[in-house]
Design a protein around this motif. Structure first.
Motif, PDB file in Angstrom:
ATOM      1  N   LYS A   1       0.827  -1.206   0.000  1.00  0.00           N
ATOM      2  CA  LYS A   1       0.000   0.000   0.000  1.00  0.00           C
ATOM      3  C   LYS A   1       0.865   1.262   0.000  1.00  0.00           C
ATOM      4  N   PRO A   2       0.601   2.188  -0.938  1.00  0.00           N
ATOM      5  CA  PRO A   2       1.346   3.451  -0.925  1.00  0.00           C
ATOM      6  C   PRO A   2       1.017   4.252   0.336  1.00  0.00           C
ATOM      7  N   GLN A   3       1.946   5.097   0.730  1.00  0.00           N
ATOM      8  CA  GLN A   3       1.705   5.934   1.906  1.00  0.00           C
ATOM      9  C   GLN A   3       0.744   7.054   1.541  1.00  0.00           C
ATOM     10  N   ARG A   4      -0.262   7.242   2.361  1.00  0.00           N
ATOM     11  CA  ARG A   4      -1.246   8.289   2.083  1.00  0.00           C
ATOM     12  C   ARG A   4      -0.625   9.670   2.311  1.00  0.00           C
ATOM     13  N   PRO A   5      -1.003  10.650   1.473  1.00  0.00           N
ATOM     14  CA  PRO A   5      -0.471  12.002   1.658  1.00  0.00           C
ATOM     15  C   PRO A   5      -1.237  12.738   2.756  1.00  0.00           C
ATOM     16  N   PRO A   6      -0.625  13.729   3.373  1.00  0.00           N
ATOM     17  CA  PRO A   6      -1.363  14.561   4.329  1.00  0.00           C
ATOM     18  C   PRO A   6      -2.264  15.554   3.594  1.00  0.00           C
ATOM     19  N   MET A   7      -3.229  16.087   4.313  1.00  0.00           N
ATOM     20  CA  MET A   7      -4.074  17.148   3.767  1.00  0.00           C
ATOM     21  C   MET A   7      -3.296  18.460   3.788  1.00  0.00           C
ATOM     22  N   ILE A   8      -3.463  19.253   2.733  1.00  0.00           N
ATOM     23  CA  ILE A   8      -2.783  20.541   2.627  1.00  0.00           C
ATOM     24  C   ILE A   8      -3.834  21.639   2.491  1.00  0.00           C
ATOM     25  N   ASP A   9      -3.691  22.706   3.259  1.00  0.00           N
ATOM     26  CA  ASP A   9      -4.522  23.897   3.042  1.00  0.00           C
ATOM     27  C   ASP A   9      -3.801  24.751   2.009  1.00  0.00           C
ATOM     28  N   PHE A  10      -4.360  24.816   0.819  1.00  0.00           N
ATOM     29  CA  PHE A  10      -3.688  25.450  -0.306  1.00  0.00           C
ATOM     30  C   PHE A  10      -4.600  26.533  -0.896  1.00  0.00           C
ATOM     31  N   ASN A  11      -4.191  27.785  -0.737  1.00  0.00           N
ATOM     32  CA  ASN A  11      -5.017  28.900  -1.226  1.00  0.00           C
ATOM     33  C   ASN A  11      -6.441  28.846  -0.676  1.00  0.00           C
ATOM     34  N   GLY A  12      -6.552  28.401   0.589  1.00  0.00           N
ATOM     35  CA  GLY A  12      -7.848  28.395   1.251  1.00  0.00           C
ATOM     36  C   GLY A  12      -8.712  27.187   0.980  1.00  0.00           C
ATOM     37  N   VAL A  13      -8.196  26.203   0.230  1.00  0.00           N
ATOM     38  CA  VAL A  13      -8.960  24.993  -0.098  1.00  0.00           C
ATOM     39  C   VAL A  13      -8.098  23.779   0.239  1.00  0.00           C
ATOM     40  N   CYS A  14      -8.708  22.707   0.740  1.00  0.00           N
ATOM     41  CA  CYS A  14      -7.977  21.489   1.055  1.00  0.00           C
ATOM     42  C   CYS A  14      -7.607  20.716  -0.215  1.00  0.00           C
ATOM     43  N   PHE A  15      -6.351  20.294  -0.269  1.00  0.00           N
ATOM     44  CA  PHE A  15      -5.858  19.459  -1.361  1.00  0.00           C
ATOM     45  C   PHE A  15      -4.894  18.435  -0.773  1.00  0.00           C
ATOM     46  N   SER A  16      -4.423  17.515  -1.620  1.00  0.00           N
ATOM     47  CA  SER A  16      -3.246  16.719  -1.280  1.00  0.00           C
ATOM     48  C   SER A  16      -2.172  17.062  -2.309  1.00  0.00           C
ATOM     49  N   LYS A  17      -0.958  16.597  -2.066  1.00  0.00           N
ATOM     50  CA  LYS A  17       0.170  16.985  -2.919  1.00  0.00           C
ATOM     51  C   LYS A  17      -0.026  16.589  -4.380  1.00  0.00           C
ATOM     52  N   TYR A  18      -0.853  15.575  -4.622  1.00  0.00           N
ATOM     53  CA  TYR A  18      -1.053  15.128  -6.001  1.00  0.00           C
ATOM     54  C   TYR A  18      -1.828  16.145  -6.830  1.00  0.00           C
ATOM     55  N   PHE A  19      -2.359  17.171  -6.171  1.00  0.00           N
ATOM     56  CA  PHE A  19      -3.097  18.214  -6.884  1.00  0.00           C
ATOM     57  C   PHE A  19      -2.474  19.592  -6.721  1.00  0.00           C
ATOM     58  N   THR A  20      -1.318  19.658  -6.081  1.00  0.00           N
ATOM     59  CA  THR A  20      -0.644  20.957  -5.915  1.00  0.00           C
ATOM     60  C   THR A  20       0.743  20.990  -6.542  1.00  0.00           C
ATOM     61  N   GLU A  21       1.392  19.828  -6.705  1.00  0.00           N
ATOM     62  CA  GLU A  21       2.777  19.822  -7.174  1.00  0.00           C
ATOM     63  C   GLU A  21       2.911  20.172  -8.653  1.00  0.00           C
ATOM     64  N   ASN A  22       1.805  20.079  -9.392  1.00  0.00           N
ATOM     65  CA  ASN A  22       1.824  20.465 -10.811  1.00  0.00           C
ATOM     66  C   ASN A  22       1.020  21.750 -11.031  1.00  0.00           C
ATOM     67  N   TRP A  23       0.826  22.508  -9.953  1.00  0.00           N
ATOM     68  CA  TRP A  23      -0.110  23.622  -9.951  1.00  0.00           C
ATOM     69  C   TRP A  23       0.166  24.653 -11.047  1.00  0.00           C
ATOM     70  N   ASP A  24       1.424  25.054 -11.203  1.00  0.00           N
ATOM     71  CA  ASP A  24       1.746  26.091 -12.196  1.00  0.00           C
ATOM     72  C   ASP A  24       1.381  25.638 -13.605  1.00  0.00           C
ATOM     73  N   LYS A  25       1.646  24.361 -13.912  1.00  0.00           N
ATOM     74  CA  LYS A  25       1.326  23.863 -15.258  1.00  0.00           C
ATOM     75  C   LYS A  25      -0.182  23.753 -15.467  1.00  0.00           C
ATOM     76  N   VAL A  26      -0.897  23.436 -14.389  1.00  0.00           N
ATOM     77  CA  VAL A  26      -2.360  23.404 -14.491  1.00  0.00           C
ATOM     78  C   VAL A  26      -2.890  24.817 -14.732  1.00  0.00           C
ATOM     79  N   GLN A  27      -2.440  25.764 -13.936  1.00  0.00           N
ATOM     80  CA  GLN A  27      -2.935  27.131 -14.053  1.00  0.00           C
ATOM     81  C   GLN A  27      -2.567  27.768 -15.391  1.00  0.00           C
ATOM     82  N   ASN A  28      -1.431  27.369 -15.957  1.00  0.00           N
ATOM     83  CA  ASN A  28      -0.979  27.929 -17.233  1.00  0.00           C
ATOM     84  C   ASN A  28      -1.349  27.049 -18.418  1.00  0.00           C
TER      85      ASN A  28
END
Length: 296
Positions: free
Chosen positions: A6-33
Motif C-alpha cells: 500500500k502506498p503511503q497516504r499524503p497529508p491534507m494541505i490547506d492550499f489557497n484556502g482549499v484542502c488538497f493533497s500533494k497530487y493536486f498541488t505539485e503540478n499547480w503552475d502547469k495546471v494554471q498555465n
C-alpha cells in the motif's frame, strides 16, 4: 493489496484556502498555465458526482461512430485526461491533454471554479458541470477515499462526515463548489449544469440535453446504444472504465464504481447524523437557488 504494497497516504494541505493533497498541488503552475483550445470541452464536478459516467457518455457521443474500437481498447483516463492530477511515474493530466491529437479534447477537472485555468474562459470553451446531492456525495466520497491511497486517511464514517461538512476534504467544501459553479453559470453562458439524480431518473433525456448543448445530432439508434453502454452494470464490467489496474486504488476495500444509486445515504446516516446534517445544510445553502433531490 497487502499492507507492504500500500502506498503511503499524503497529508491534507490547506492550499489557497482549499484542502488538497500533494497530487493536486505539485503540478499547480502547469495546471494554471494550461493552454485550452476553443474546441475543448471541460467536464467539471465535485468528486463522485458522476464524472466518469458523463465523461464516458460525451466521449461516446463524439467518437463511437468514427473510432468504435476506442471505448474497448483505450482507458477512459487516456481519452478524458484528469487535468488536476500529477502522480509520480505516470504522465500528469496536463501532459496527457497536451499530447492529444483528436478534437475536441475532453478534459475533466474537480477544481473549484476559481481555480479553473483562465484559458478555458478566454477561449469560450464549453463546460459541462455535474452536481450530486450532498448526502450521497459524502457517502460515495467516503468509500472512494477509503480505497484510494492518493487521498488522506478518511478515518471512520462519523469522522469523515464531520470533515465533509466542514470542507476538510480534498477539493474543499461541497457547498462552495456547487454554489460557486452555479453562480458562474449566470455570467458564463457556455456552462451546461447537470444533476446526477436527473441522469439516474431519465438517462436518455439527459443525453439529449447534452447533445443540444454540444451541437450534436446522433440518430435515435446511436442514442439508445450509448444509453445501454452507460448503464451502471455495463460500465462496471468495462475494464477501460473501472480503474481495475490503478495502483493507487484497492478495489477490495471498495470498488471504484460502487453502487451508482440515489439514496444510499440512508444506509450510512444515523438519525442524529441526519438531523445535524440537515440543520448544517440549511445554514450553508441559505439563499442558494440550487435544489437537490435525495431520492428519485
Amino acid at each position: 493489496m497487502s499492507q507492504l504494497d500500500k502506498p503511503q497516504r499524503p497529508p491534507m494541505i490547506d492550499f489557497n484556502g482549499v484542502c488538497f493533497s500533494k497530487y493536486f498541488t505539485e503540478n499547480w503552475d502547469k495546471v494554471q498555465n494550461f493552454t485550452a483550445r476553443p474546441e475543448d470541452i471541460l467536464i467539471a464536478t465535485y468528486p463522485k458526482a458522476g464524472t466518469t459516467w458523463v465523461s464516458f457518455i460525451i466521449d461516446s457521443l463524439y467518437f463511437d461512430q468514427t473510432c468504435p474500437e476506442r471505448s474497448m481498447s483505450v482507458p477512459l483516463t487516456q481519452r478524458v485526461p484528469f487535468l488536476d492530477i500529477a502522480v509520480p511515474s505516470q504522465p500528469s493530466g496536463t501532459e496527457l491533454a497536451d499530447q492529444f491529437k483528436t478534437s475536441p479534447r475532453l478534459i475533466k477537472s474537480h477544481l473549484p471554479v476559481q481555480f479553473v485555468p483562465k484559458s478555458f474562459w478566454e477561449n469560450n470553451c464549453r463546460i459541462v458541470y455535474v452536481a450530486r446531492n450532498a448526502k450521497d456525495s459524502a457517502v460515495s466520497y467516503f468509500h472512494f477515499t477509503r480505497m484510494n491511497f492518493a487521498q488522506p486517511d478518511p478515518g471512520d464514517w462519523s469522522t469523515y462526515l464531520k470533515s465533509f461538512m466542514n470542507g476538510k476534504v480534498v477539493f474543499g467544501s461541497w457547498y462552495d463548489h456547487v454554489n460557486n459553479w452555479w453562480k458562474r453559470k449566470e455570467i458564463y453562458e457556455r456552462i451546461h449544469f447537470m444533476f446526477y439524480e436527473d441522469l439516474i431518473e431519465d438517462t436518455l433525456q439527459e443525453i439529449r440535453k447534452l447533445c443540444d448543448f454540444l451541437g450534436l445530432s446522433p440518430s435515435a439508434e446511436e442514442l439508445e446504444k450509448i444509453k445501454a453502454a452507460a448503464m451502471f452494470d455495463n460500465m462496471r464490467q468495462n475494464k477501460m472504465i473501472s480503474y481495475s489496474t490503478a495502483k493507487m486504488m484497492d478495489q477490495k476495500v471498495s470498488p471504484f464504481l460502487r453502487k451508482g444509486k440515489v439514496g444510499d445515504w440512508r444506509n450510512h446516516f444515523t438519525v442524529s447524523q441526519n438531523e445535524e446534517f440537515d440543520e448544517d445544510y440549511k445554514q450553508k445553502m441559505k439563499g442558494s437557488e440550487l435544489f437537490f433531490r435525495t431520492e428519485v
